[in-house]
Every structure is written in structure tokens, then in C-alpha cells.
Design a protein around this motif. Sequence first.
Motif, PDB file in Angstrom:
ATOM      1  N   ASP A 125       1.906  -3.470  -6.273  1.00  0.00           N
ATOM      2  CA  ASP A 125       1.803  -4.828  -5.756  1.00  0.00           C
ATOM      3  C   ASP A 125       1.667  -4.803  -4.238  1.00  0.00           C
ATOM      4  N   PHE A 126       1.070  -5.832  -3.730  1.00  0.00           N
ATOM      5  CA  PHE A 126       0.948  -6.043  -2.291  1.00  0.00           C
ATOM      6  C   PHE A 126       1.351  -7.482  -2.046  1.00  0.00           C
ATOM      7  N   LEU A 136      -2.471  -2.794  11.065  1.00  0.00           N
ATOM      8  CA  LEU A 136      -1.630  -2.025  10.149  1.00  0.00           C
ATOM      9  C   LEU A 136      -0.207  -1.923  10.696  1.00  0.00           C
ATOM     10  N   ALA A 137      -0.090  -1.712  12.009  1.00  0.00           N
ATOM     11  CA  ALA A 137       1.237  -1.607  12.637  1.00  0.00           C
ATOM     12  C   ALA A 137       1.996  -2.931  12.521  1.00  0.00           C
ATOM     13  N   GLN A 138       1.314  -4.052  12.696  1.00  0.00           N
ATOM     14  CA  GLN A 138       1.966  -5.360  12.570  1.00  0.00           C
ATOM     15  C   GLN A 138       2.434  -5.599  11.139  1.00  0.00           C
ATOM     16  N   MET A 139       1.600  -5.205  10.169  1.00  0.00           N
ATOM     17  CA  MET A 139       2.003  -5.383   8.767  1.00  0.00           C
ATOM     18  C   MET A 139       3.200  -4.504   8.436  1.00  0.00           C
ATOM     19  N   ARG A 145       3.496  -4.346   2.915  1.00  0.00           N
ATOM     20  CA  ARG A 145       2.786  -3.148   2.495  1.00  0.00           C
ATOM     21  C   ARG A 145       2.819  -3.040   0.977  1.00  0.00           C
ATOM     22  N   PRO A 146       1.929  -2.261   0.406  1.00  0.00           N
ATOM     23  CA  PRO A 146       1.946  -2.101  -1.045  1.00  0.00           C
ATOM     24  C   PRO A 146       3.178  -1.311  -1.486  1.00  0.00           C
ATOM     25  N   TYR A 147       3.578  -1.524  -2.726  1.00  0.00           N
ATOM     26  CA  TYR A 147       4.708  -0.782  -3.290  1.00  0.00           C
ATOM     27  C   TYR A 147       4.524  -0.706  -4.802  1.00  0.00           C
TER      28      TYR A 147
END
Length: 161
Positions: A125-126, A136-139, A145-147
Amino acid sequence: MTEKKIDSTHKEYDEYLPIWEKCRHAYEGQEEIQEHTTIYLPMLSGQNRDEYLKYLRRAMFFNATGRTVDGMVGMIMRKEPILNIPDALNSIANDFDLKGTHVNDFADELVQELSITNRLGILIDFPQSSTIGMTLAQMESSGIRPYAALYCAEDIIDWKF
């Protein structure tokens, strides 16, 4: 977005649930088997309650299932899997499920679960968010992030292929 409630089960779920439960009970061992004594060790005809309780106390369950599953998982995971991933994904590999589980430990759980019931589900999931324009750094700093989430066979009541 409205949630769709699933109020029916897949025909294979109904067929396999009792088998999965028996497999899980056998894997978990004597305490779990004793908790379900009326299923696995029913009262014999002509036995009264006191005789049945004595009969239960004498009963032993040799957990060959649990030992076999643990041995198979140990053989399969004997060598640590080799990960060829970009450095940018190391943080995901080190916390694959947002619970601190390394991807190798997640694979270990996956093999164990497959050995018990021969079925499982993995949801990747994201989180939905307004990620447009984010780096990417802000996310990552926001925890976006996906998991992965692992689901036991018994938890997935309906599906489509």
C-alpha cells in the motif's frame, strides 16, 4: 470514497477454513489443541464428566507439525536472502511494514505462514496523500511511503482472481 462492506465469503474460504484452523492449531501446539478438546478429543461414549477430565489430563499432543514447519522455515531461510536494491530503498527494506520489520524477517514470516496454511495475502500500500510536487525526501520525512502488510489465510474472506 465509500467503503464497500464484504458480507459474504468465497466458496473456497468456506471449504478451506476448517482445514486452515486445524493446521494452525496443530502448529501452535498442545495448549491450542487442549483449548479445542471437544473437536480433537471428544468425550467417549459411556464416559462421564470426571472420567473425561482425567482422560484429557493424560492426553499428550506431540507437536510434529510445529517442529516440521519451524524446520522447513529454518532450511529455506538458512542463508540470508541477497538484496540487490538501490540505496534509496534501504529505508524501506529496513522497515518493510512500518512496524520495524526488515524485509528478510518479513520473508521469514511469509515462508512460515505459507508452510502452515499454504495461502496468505500481501498488501502493498501507499498512503493516499497530496504527494504531487513533493520530493522523495519530503515524503520520507512525512512518513509517506509504500509498505507491506501480511494477511493470514483466515483473514481474507473473499477475493477475485
